[in-house]
Design a protein around this motif. Structure first.
Motif, PDB file in Angstrom:
ATOM      1  N   LEU A  48       0.824  -1.204   0.000  1.00 47.73           N
ATOM      2  CA  LEU A  48       0.000   0.000   0.000  1.00 47.73           C
ATOM      3  C   LEU A  48       0.860   1.256   0.000  1.00 47.73           C
ATOM      4  O   LEU A  48       0.548   2.234  -0.674  1.00 47.73           O
ATOM      5  CB  LEU A  48      -0.943  -0.003   1.203  1.00 47.73           C
ATOM      6  CG  LEU A  48      -1.799   1.253   1.392  1.00 47.73           C
ATOM      7  CD1 LEU A  48      -2.594   1.579   0.132  1.00 47.73           C
ATOM      8  CD2 LEU A  48      -2.729   1.079   2.589  1.00 47.73           C
ATOM      9  N   ALA A  49       1.962   1.242   0.766  1.00 46.67           N
ATOM     10  CA  ALA A  49       2.848   2.406   0.789  1.00 46.67           C
ATOM     11  C   ALA A  49       3.370   2.710  -0.610  1.00 46.67           C
ATOM     12  O   ALA A  49       3.460   3.883  -1.015  1.00 46.67           O
ATOM     13  CB  ALA A  49       4.002   2.156   1.755  1.00 46.67           C
ATOM     14  N   MET A  50       3.723   1.675  -1.375  1.00 50.05           N
ATOM     15  CA  MET A  50       4.196   1.882  -2.733  1.00 50.05           C
ATOM     16  C   MET A  50       3.062   2.374  -3.624  1.00 50.05           C
ATOM     17  O   MET A  50       3.233   3.324  -4.405  1.00 50.05           O
ATOM     18  CB  MET A  50       4.763   0.570  -3.292  1.00 50.05           C
ATOM     19  CG  MET A  50       5.222   0.656  -4.740  1.00 50.05           C
ATOM     20  SD  MET A  50       5.931  -0.912  -5.348  1.00 50.05           S
ATOM     21  CE  MET A  50       4.450  -1.939  -5.409  1.00 50.05           C
ATOM     22  N   ALA A  51       1.876   1.764  -3.492  1.00 55.07           N
ATOM     23  CA  ALA A  51       0.765   2.083  -4.384  1.00 55.07           C
ATOM     24  C   ALA A  51       0.284   3.517  -4.207  1.00 55.07           C
ATOM     25  O   ALA A  51       0.072   4.238  -5.194  1.00 55.07           O
ATOM     26  CB  ALA A  51      -0.379   1.104  -4.154  1.00 55.07           C
ATOM     27  N   GLU A  52       0.117   3.953  -2.961  1.00 56.53           N
ATOM     28  CA  GLU A  52      -0.459   5.293  -2.773  1.00 56.53           C
ATOM     29  C   GLU A  52       0.518   6.391  -3.166  1.00 56.53           C
ATOM     30  O   GLU A  52       0.101   7.506  -3.487  1.00 56.53           O
ATOM     31  CB  GLU A  52      -0.948   5.458  -1.330  1.00 56.53           C
ATOM     32  CG  GLU A  52       0.118   5.598  -0.269  1.00 56.53           C
ATOM     33  CD  GLU A  52       0.643   7.015  -0.153  1.00 56.53           C
ATOM     34  OE1 GLU A  52      -0.072   7.955  -0.512  1.00 56.53           O
ATOM     35  OE2 GLU A  52       1.800   7.175   0.285  1.00 56.53           O
ATOM     36  N   ALA A  53       1.825   6.077  -3.162  1.00 55.01           N
ATOM     37  CA  ALA A  53       2.829   7.061  -3.570  1.00 55.01           C
ATOM     38  C   ALA A  53       3.084   7.042  -5.069  1.00 55.01           C
ATOM     39  O   ALA A  53       3.836   7.892  -5.572  1.00 55.01           O
ATOM     40  CB  ALA A  53       4.138   6.831  -2.815  1.00 55.01           C
ATOM     41  N   GLN A  54       2.498   6.106  -5.791  1.00 52.44           N
ATOM     42  CA  GLN A  54       2.568   6.138  -7.251  1.00 52.44           C
ATOM     43  C   GLN A  54       1.437   7.041  -7.742  1.00 52.44           C
ATOM     44  O   GLN A  54       0.268   6.792  -7.440  1.00 52.44           O
ATOM     45  CB  GLN A  54       2.442   4.724  -7.818  1.00 52.44           C
ATOM     46  CG  GLN A  54       3.631   3.845  -7.487  1.00 52.44           C
ATOM     47  CD  GLN A  54       3.458   2.420  -7.964  1.00 52.44           C
ATOM     48  OE1 GLN A  54       2.350   1.954  -8.199  1.00 52.44           O
ATOM     49  NE2 GLN A  54       4.569   1.707  -8.095  1.00 52.44           N
ATOM     50  N   PRO A  55       1.749   8.081  -8.515  1.00 52.47           N
ATOM     51  CA  PRO A  55       0.790   9.165  -8.736  1.00 52.47           C
ATOM     52  C   PRO A  55      -0.204   8.918  -9.871  1.00 52.47           C
ATOM     53  O   PRO A  55      -0.337   9.721 -10.799  1.00 52.47           O
ATOM     54  CB  PRO A  55       1.704  10.351  -9.051  1.00 52.47           C
ATOM     55  CG  PRO A  55       2.897   9.729  -9.715  1.00 52.47           C
ATOM     56  CD  PRO A  55       3.098   8.401  -9.023  1.00 52.47           C
ATOM     57  N   SER A  56      -0.928   7.813  -9.787  1.00 46.87           N
ATOM     58  CA  SER A  56      -1.936   7.537 -10.809  1.00 46.87           C
ATOM     59  C   SER A  56      -2.989   8.647 -10.808  1.00 46.87           C
ATOM     60  O   SER A  56      -3.610   8.926  -9.781  1.00 46.87           O
ATOM     61  CB  SER A  56      -2.601   6.187 -10.544  1.00 46.87           C
ATOM     62  OG  SER A  56      -3.559   5.892 -11.543  1.00 46.87           O
ATOM     63  N   GLY A  57      -3.186   9.269 -11.937  1.00 48.82           N
ATOM     64  CA  GLY A  57      -4.164  10.351 -12.056  1.00 48.82           C
ATOM     65  C   GLY A  57      -3.658  11.708 -11.628  1.00 48.82           C
ATOM     66  O   GLY A  57      -4.366  12.710 -11.793  1.00 48.82           O
ATOM     67  N   VAL A  58      -2.448  11.789 -11.085  1.00 49.58           N
ATOM     68  CA  VAL A  58      -1.908  13.077 -10.632  1.00 49.58           C
ATOM     69  C   VAL A  58      -1.254  13.781 -11.815  1.00 49.58           C
ATOM     70  O   VAL A  58      -0.495  13.166 -12.575  1.00 49.58           O
ATOM     71  CB  VAL A  58      -0.895  12.890  -9.487  1.00 49.58           C
ATOM     72  CG1 VAL A  58      -0.320  14.246  -9.058  1.00 49.58           C
ATOM     73  CG2 VAL A  58      -1.551  12.192  -8.305  1.00 49.58           C
ATOM     74  N   ARG A  59      -1.543  15.049 -11.973  1.00 48.04           N
ATOM     75  CA  ARG A  59      -0.958  15.801 -13.085  1.00 48.04           C
ATOM     76  C   ARG A  59      -0.710  17.244 -12.679  1.00 48.04           C
ATOM     77  O   ARG A  59      -1.369  17.783 -11.788  1.00 48.04           O
ATOM     78  CB  ARG A  59      -1.856  15.755 -14.322  1.00 48.04           C
ATOM     79  CG  ARG A  59      -3.249  16.346 -14.174  1.00 48.04           C
ATOM     80  CD  ARG A  59      -4.281  15.315 -13.800  1.00 48.04           C
ATOM     81  NE  ARG A  59      -5.643  15.841 -13.834  1.00 48.04           N
ATOM     82  CZ  ARG A  59      -6.635  15.358 -13.101  1.00 48.04           C
ATOM     83  NH1 ARG A  59      -6.429  14.387 -12.243  1.00 48.04           N
ATOM     84  NH2 ARG A  59      -7.843  15.868 -13.220  1.00 48.04           N
TER      85      ARG A  59
END
Length: 394
Positions: A48-59
């Motif tokens: 989860l720590a890795m997933a939430e810090a991967q910026p899917s949808g962040v721009r």
């Protein structure tokens, strides 16, 4: 770059970001998060720590006449021991909503994961530079979508003309939560994940809380959804609960009620859509947990398999069909008193007729073409004039 003007450095501030829940100041710059610090403090799950810090949808979103843009970032890349190297994360640059350029940033930190043991080792790296040139010499809105599957610290932003944060688009904010499929696993690029594609068709501003391996009805995730401003909300529930074998039917039912109750505490009247899992043949009637297929791994291929037994459904183990049946029943009962609560069967997005033409490459995740198909179908059903999200658009 315009030779008459030097590079202009613009500080990276919150008003340039869309899709992030929180920005953490690091030694290098800004690290976007998709869960707030309070939620991050309530788990000790490395996945989860890795997933939430991967910026899917962040721009990044800004308006400028610049013909050249530079972005310094420090990526964290991951590789799986025994499998071919993963490609570098892709950055999508959109001009006035249309994909215009793509690029990658080499280097950065490297995390090697041993899937047989679950261990990981990290080799530190240095920032790199992403450069886009030859952009139209006119006022335009630019979005730079960060890699959906690569942790990215933003270090510096430069352009050859001044910029300002993009004006509000006046579109409804769509807040979505789901699993690795919503996160974007195996999508071609960050603006091509199925939620990003659906948002573009539906003319919505996406906040994507798809968390790979971590759509587990966690209370801190529900509170994040509760506290995040949004016009329309969707939650895709099921596949991670099956493939982690984390709960039985008795706990699942009350956990879904609690999850929806918490969201409703912050969004009492917003359209709220519950989406059940897309078709996944290995788990339709076979419980989890899901495991790596070690025989395939020995050949350099990444595939998954179900390790449960179909007979275990009798003792309350979850399968995808069990999840769909219970979600349909539960939402139907709640909707009597909550007319803005809706249900969508995930097999309407990817179902049995699609398997032959678009099989799941690793038996779990859709490929790039299937992401596009799912996004198109979601938009047609949900953002249509008769869909559950239409009132917010109007």
């Amino acid at each position: 770059m315009n030779t008459e003007n030097p590079w202009i450095a613009t500080p990276l501030t919150a008003d340039l970001f869309r899709g992030a829940i929180e920005l953490e100041r690091t030694d290098h710059g800004l690290l976007p998060h998709r869960l707030p610090a309070r939620a991050r403090a309530q788990h000790n799950d490395g996945q989860l720590a890795m997933a939430e810090a991967q910026p899917s949808g962040v721009r990044l979103a800004f308006r400028t006449r610049a013909t050249a843009v530079e972005l310094d970032t420090l990526p964290t890349k991951r590789v799986y021991a025994g499998t071919p190297p993963r490609p570098d994360g892709v950055y999508d640059l959109l001009v006035d909503g249309r994909l215009a350029r793509q690029g990658t940033v080499p280097g950065g930190h490297l995390v090697t994961i041993d899937m047989a043991t679950g261990s990981a080792t990290t080799v530190p790296g240095s920032p790199g530079t992403l450069r886009f040139t030859g952009l139209p010499d006119s006022a335009k809105n630019i979005e730079i979508w960060l890699p959906h599957d690569e942790t990215t610290e933003l270090v510096a932003l430069r352009t050859d003309a001044p910029l300002e944060p993009a004006p509000a688009a006046g579109r409804p904010v769509w807040l979505h939560h789901g699993s690795s499929i919503s996160h974007g696993s195996d999508a071609a690029s960050p603006s091509a994940t199925w939620p990003a594609h659906a948002a573009r068709i539906g003319r919505a501003e996406l906040i994507n809380l798809g968390l790979s391996g971590s759509a587990l009805l966690d209370p801190f995730t529900a509170r994040t959804l509760r506290d995040t401003p949004a016009d329309v909300i969707s939650v895709k529930i099921g596949i991670n609960l099956v493939n982690t074998d984390v709960m039985r039917l008795r706990a699942f039912t009350s956990a879904v009620h609690g999850f929806l109750d918490t969201i409703r505490d912050g969004h009492p009247g917003a359209p709220l859509l519950v989406v059940s899992p897309i078709l996944c043949p290995i788990h339709e009637d076979t419980p989890g947990p899901t495991a790596f297929d070690l025989d395939a791994l020995a050949t350099g291929a990444l595939r998954f398999r179900a390790t449960g037994e179909p007979t275990e459904r009798a003792v309350g183990k979850l399968t995808l069909n069990v999840v769909r049946e219970e979600l349909s029943r539960l939402v139907g009962e709640r909707a009597v008193d909550d007319p803005q609560l809706h249900y969508l069967d995930g097999r309407d997005l990817y179902g049995e007729p699609d398997v032959a033409e678009l099989p799941l490459p690793d038996d779990l995740h859709p490929d790039a073409a299937t992401h596009r198909l799912i996004g198109e179908r979601f938009a047609a059903r949900v953002f249509s004039p008769t869909g559950p999200f239409r009132p917010a658009r109007t």
